[in-house]
Motif scaffolding. Sequence first.
Motif, PDB file in Angstrom:
ATOM      1  N   THR A 114      42.295  41.308  36.601  1.00 47.08           N
ATOM      2  CA  THR A 114      41.738  42.442  37.332  1.00 47.08           C
ATOM      3  C   THR A 114      41.758  43.654  36.408  1.00 47.08           C
ATOM      4  O   THR A 114      42.808  44.011  35.863  1.00 47.08           O
ATOM      5  N   VAL A 115      40.604  44.277  36.238  1.00 44.35           N
ATOM      6  CA  VAL A 115      40.466  45.419  35.338  1.00 44.35           C
ATOM      7  C   VAL A 115      40.132  46.652  36.183  1.00 44.35           C
ATOM      8  O   VAL A 115      39.174  46.635  36.962  1.00 44.35           O
ATOM      9  N   SER A 150      37.118  49.065  39.977  1.00 43.37           N
ATOM     10  CA  SER A 150      37.924  47.847  39.857  1.00 43.37           C
ATOM     11  C   SER A 150      37.022  46.614  39.861  1.00 43.37           C
ATOM     12  O   SER A 150      36.100  46.512  40.692  1.00 43.37           O
ATOM     13  N   ASN A 151      37.305  45.699  38.942  1.00 41.85           N
ATOM     14  CA  ASN A 151      36.512  44.471  38.850  1.00 41.85           C
ATOM     15  C   ASN A 151      37.397  43.305  38.456  1.00 41.85           C
ATOM     16  O   ASN A 151      38.370  43.467  37.725  1.00 41.85           O
ATOM     17  N   SER A 152      37.043  42.143  38.949  1.00 37.33           N
ATOM     18  CA  SER A 152      37.735  40.908  38.583  1.00 37.33           C
ATOM     19  C   SER A 152      36.977  40.209  37.462  1.00 37.33           C
ATOM     20  O   SER A 152      35.837  40.546  37.152  1.00 37.33           O
ATOM     21  N   VAL A 153      37.630  39.218  36.859  1.00 35.90           N
ATOM     22  CA  VAL A 153      37.048  38.476  35.747  1.00 35.90           C
ATOM     23  C   VAL A 153      36.961  37.003  36.153  1.00 35.90           C
ATOM     24  O   VAL A 153      37.923  36.445  36.667  1.00 35.90           O
ATOM     25  N   ARG A 154      35.815  36.391  35.924  1.00 32.82           N
ATOM     26  CA  ARG A 154      35.667  34.962  36.235  1.00 32.82           C
ATOM     27  C   ARG A 154      34.748  34.299  35.236  1.00 32.82           C
ATOM     28  O   ARG A 154      33.930  34.951  34.573  1.00 32.82           O
ATOM     29  N   ILE A 155      34.854  32.983  35.148  1.00 27.95           N
ATOM     30  CA  ILE A 155      33.943  32.202  34.304  1.00 27.95           C
ATOM     31  C   ILE A 155      32.614  32.047  35.024  1.00 27.95           C
ATOM     32  O   ILE A 155      32.562  31.746  36.224  1.00 27.95           O
ATOM     33  N   ALA A 156      31.531  32.303  34.312  1.00 26.75           N
ATOM     34  CA  ALA A 156      30.187  32.241  34.924  1.00 26.75           C
ATOM     35  C   ALA A 156      29.837  30.812  35.329  1.00 26.75           C
ATOM     36  O   ALA A 156      30.270  29.852  34.719  1.00 26.75           O
TER      37      ALA A 156
END
Length: 297
Positions: free
Chosen positions: A279-280, A291-297
Amino acid sequence: MKLATLSIDGKPCAAVELGNGNWLHLAKAGAGWDSLLATIEGGADAIAALRALVSQAEAGQHADAVVSDPDLLAPIPQPRKNVFCVGRNYAEHIAEGDRAQKQNVGVTEHPVYFTKPPTSIVPPGGDILLFPQVSTCVDYEVELAIVIGKSGRNIAKENAFDHIFGYTIVNDISVRDVQRRHGGQYFKGKGFDGSCPLGPWIVTADAISDPHKLSIGLTVNGAQRQDGSTADMIFDVPTLIASLSEGMTLEPGDIIATGTPSGVGYAMDPPRFLAAGDTVVCTISEIGELSNSVRIA
């Protein structure tokens, strides 16, 4: 004032924040603007109309146009141009990058520009995308972003603030190895889908005390990575607008990200890139948090 684009029944709708934290759906309140970009294009007349609508709503009018706890989209979900970005605009960030790459480029005489395409834009709360088949060197950069409100070309520094509608936050997600393998052209490594979180709203210029005296920072999973001040920009806001507009028209709704302070992942020893599940959170004083999350496309 804070202006945002809400998602209402799956459609983007321009809105202005009320004093109690709720939002006024502008089209429903009779403003006549079907998008935030149309509001920005309205200039000073739009600002005056917005103030009148806010006063009316806070006096009990337009109750059917008041929205609480909405889903936010990027303030300008589809800019008419690419997002303009400035590289190497904080001395400590330049120094950490030069150390990490064992080089000594230093401060450039003129601003370094690149762009991010509209397909890179991510809303508040949306996902930063990873493409591990391409690269695992995905980094972050919190940046103050200028939103142009008045068209101009060859804008003089002393007139630059007349062309600013407001300010927002950009997270300039960067695929570092790709960024550097194309002959010094940043665009490819900066233009991946999901590489431009934008928002959460636009704060009008009159509500920002001084764009050169804002705290600016970023956390990953709650740990502070970047912690700086816009006072440390090498090329200030008027310089960037004057430089970028030389021979090129800036239009209402154009977005200019102004560079990032030190603390990026690739300059750490060892480097610390983003991973799925992170979470950034980007924070700029007088604007808010993105705020944004990170995921694999």
